[in-house]
Write an enzyme that holds these catalytic residues in place. Sequence first.
Site, mmCIF file in Angstrom:
data_model
loop_
_atom_site.group_PDB
_atom_site.id
_atom_site.type_symbol
_atom_site.label_atom_id
_atom_site.label_comp_id
_atom_site.label_asym_id
_atom_site.label_seq_id
_atom_site.Cartn_x
_atom_site.Cartn_y
_atom_site.Cartn_z
ATOM 1 N N GLU A 98 0.810 -1.223 0.000
ATOM 2 C CA GLU A 98 0.000 0.000 0.000
ATOM 3 C C GLU A 98 0.845 1.275 0.000
ATOM 4 O O GLU A 98 0.406 2.310 -0.492
ATOM 5 C CB GLU A 98 -0.963 0.014 1.190
ATOM 6 C CG GLU A 98 -2.108 -0.979 1.076
ATOM 7 C CD GLU A 98 -1.774 -2.362 1.586
ATOM 8 O OE1 GLU A 98 -0.583 -2.624 1.867
ATOM 9 O OE2 GLU A 98 -2.689 -3.191 1.713
ATOM 10 N N MET A 148 24.503 8.489 2.153
ATOM 11 C CA MET A 148 24.392 9.721 2.926
ATOM 12 C C MET A 148 24.675 9.451 4.400
ATOM 13 O O MET A 148 25.312 10.251 5.082
ATOM 14 C CB MET A 148 23.011 10.349 2.732
ATOM 15 C CG MET A 148 22.886 11.743 3.303
ATOM 16 S SD MET A 148 24.097 12.892 2.615
ATOM 17 C CE MET A 148 23.178 13.603 1.254
ATOM 18 N N PHE A 194 -11.357 -7.539 13.786
ATOM 19 C CA PHE A 194 -10.311 -7.975 12.867
ATOM 20 C C PHE A 194 -9.993 -6.861 11.861
ATOM 21 O O PHE A 194 -10.881 -6.289 11.255
ATOM 22 C CB PHE A 194 -10.766 -9.238 12.128
ATOM 23 C CG PHE A 194 -9.733 -9.712 11.125
ATOM 24 C CD1 PHE A 194 -8.490 -10.153 11.552
ATOM 25 C CD2 PHE A 194 -10.019 -9.709 9.776
ATOM 26 C CE1 PHE A 194 -7.543 -10.575 10.634
ATOM 27 C CE2 PHE A 194 -9.075 -10.132 8.848
ATOM 28 C CZ PHE A 194 -7.835 -10.572 9.286
ATOM 29 N N GLN A 195 -8.719 -6.565 11.706
ATOM 30 C CA GLN A 195 -8.226 -5.520 10.808
ATOM 31 C C GLN A 195 -8.840 -4.150 11.105
ATOM 32 O O GLN A 195 -9.091 -3.364 10.206
ATOM 33 C CB GLN A 195 -8.429 -5.908 9.340
ATOM 34 C CG GLN A 195 -7.566 -7.107 8.960
ATOM 35 C CD GLN A 195 -7.432 -7.316 7.467
ATOM 36 O OE1 GLN A 195 -8.332 -7.008 6.703
ATOM 37 N NE2 GLN A 195 -6.293 -7.858 7.043
ATOM 38 N N LYS A 248 -17.457 -0.610 6.381
ATOM 39 C CA LYS A 248 -17.922 -1.541 5.342
ATOM 40 C C LYS A 248 -19.431 -1.448 5.106
ATOM 41 O O LYS A 248 -19.890 -1.549 3.966
ATOM 42 C CB LYS A 248 -17.527 -2.972 5.721
ATOM 43 C CG LYS A 248 -17.783 -3.956 4.583
ATOM 44 C CD LYS A 248 -17.121 -5.296 4.791
ATOM 45 C CE LYS A 248 -17.338 -6.179 3.568
ATOM 46 N NZ LYS A 248 -16.732 -7.506 3.738
#
Lengths: 574, 163
Positions: free
Chosen positions: A51, A482, A113-114, A163
């Site tokens: 993502e 760097m 969940f999630q 949802k």
Amino acid sequence: MELLSGADMIARFLQDEGIEYIYGYPGGAALHIYDALFRQDKVKHILVRHEQAATHAADGYARASGKAGCVLVTSGPGATNAVTGIATAYMDSIPMVVLCGQVASHLIGEDAFQETDIVGVTRPIVKHSFSIRHPSEIPEVLKKAFYLASTGRPGPVVVDIPKDMTAPTERYEYVYPKKVKLRSYNPVTRGHTGQIKKAVEMMLKAKRPVFYTGGGVVTGKASEGLTDLVKQLGYPITTTLMGIGAYPQSDRQCLGWLGMHGSYESNMAMHHADLIIAIGARFDDRVTNNTSKFCPTAKIIHVDVDPSSISKTVRADVPIVGPASSVINEMISLVQGHNVAHPEALTEWWEKIDGWRADREGKLYEPSKPGEALKPQEVIEALCRVTRGEAYVTTDVGQHQMFAAQYYKFDKPNRLITSGGLGTMGFGFPAAMGIKQNYPDDDVVCVTGEGSFQMMMQELSTCKQYGVGVKIVNLNNASLGMVRQWQDLNYKSRHAHSYMESLPDFHMLIEAYGFTAITVNTLDELEPALERAFADKHELVFLDVKVDPFEHVYPMQVPLGAMRDMLLSKTERT
Amino acid sequence: MRHIISILLENEPGALSRVVGLFSQRNFNIETLNVAPTEDPSLSRLTVTTVGDDRVIEQITKHLNKLIDVVKLVDLTEGNHIERELMLVKVKALGAARDEVKRTVDIFRAQIVDVTPSLYTVQITGDAGKLDAFLQAMAPVGILEVARTGVSGIARGDKVLSL
């Protein structure tokens, strides 16, 4: 009257809003939305492999096009994976709308969940965020999200969508809202006329003026006006890293960019100036060095669309709150027909600047000798030649980023695509992917290092799926350059974890995805390899360029010093 | 310097957390915070007291104004204003102290709003200084519990903070 489910409203809204690509990754809480996207073909969904890449791809597109990028992720880990990309966009004021699935309303707060409170998680790194509380409000909220993301000082907006808000069984009236009204949000459309007049008077009377312009000129689409104004006045201009290309770098009046690794002449001119005309820049710590020693003899005019950027770190003498484009246009009309008050002082000023320029001419780095490892700087110079300075160049973060910005000459805005504020390693490759999909006929090249590239290299798979022909120039010094440079300078060369023992064979890795890889070890191999890489616009080619691991980026401002306090090489300082 | 900033805020879930978050995110200071709905149900009024020099206060007001949920704000300390805080205090009230507490309550023009054989619950309003002085006066007697609302304020005269 048209009745649509929440999910279908989202798909339809994106069509009506003119969104062509949406970058995302499906998951439970977003499945109704994915189903709605599946049943239409106007909005194309690009399936990334992580993502974070979705946000960078949308961000890259937004930077190149000036339009809001769009991302769709699921709840929980999908949303938290997007956080780095949201913060990246926030720090550089990039318009982006991130649609996040969320667990169903009745589960919120139950550690379902999630489930993640993504509005809470992202609160400090968004311009604004919304939670959908009823499906019928979806069109209006989305319109507000895009409006907020892309107006005023742009930034990312998160929309949290439980949802049940997208359930296919519940349908509501859909009307595309052409306009939105937010009573507390009215971005300024023009600057204060009196202040602009005062600024122009100071500009005309200046003896040692410098324009210092930033990303606000690029996102504010004010490059043309800026170029006009600067040319009319004949003054020197330096830009920030984010402002590169807003004024053509090949023009004599452009001193390059300024700050920590900015050009010698930029930093010297800033330090000695009597007037700084800052437009769409925010006096960031990588520019100012020590603010108490910053430009001791200069008065400061500061134009910014965001009032909170003005006098945040450095006090402005003439603050002007307004969009760069309209303020610049007003300045142009006020300047017209007037002559500068001290032409002789300006001639002297230019002599001084040309002297600084001449001081460093040909001394910026030592080119490699035959048989020696390539210098990263010469790779970028060759890249610029081969692409005629016209490519979209994305970078990751570190030495290669500074070299790309220093040695590629940008004459157009929106061409250097780099994570300036947050400094996000892993940004460059997915950003290039997002740009290439939208500009398939242009050259898009990601200049990266083997450290950064490994943070997002899973996107090779996305490029394969969609046939994205970006070019990747990997400046491979087998170390986190760097970090290593700082360790050389500040930690007696104790290279704590800045060396990667086990690099993959990039050649094999790239070929495993079915792409072409070319390894470059010597200078004579370089240009042919670049020519080969850019021969076919639609082919992904990876150049693994082995470069000198001991090279440092210079100039480099001395910590806590003034603008003019710089290391110029491993042995010289101002 | 101490400033009192009053804000009209969208009465939306999460709006308060944006304001509070801003202060911690930008390293600004919150001394007191008071928030409640107004006569317009779509708006809350939030009053925050903070400490900072002019530069910091300018940044605070600018950043607050940038929040989409902030509809309007005023720095009350820029002009004449009325500032009040309400405090409920439970103090020990036994034996001779019982009368002493009552007298002090009268002096401060406070009210005893609940009584048990061993304690008084006192309600007092005023500016922060008065409340602090009352607590100081009560300390020898024995303070059992303190609940303060934080400062609320309004400008004197014709000035009105409204849409």
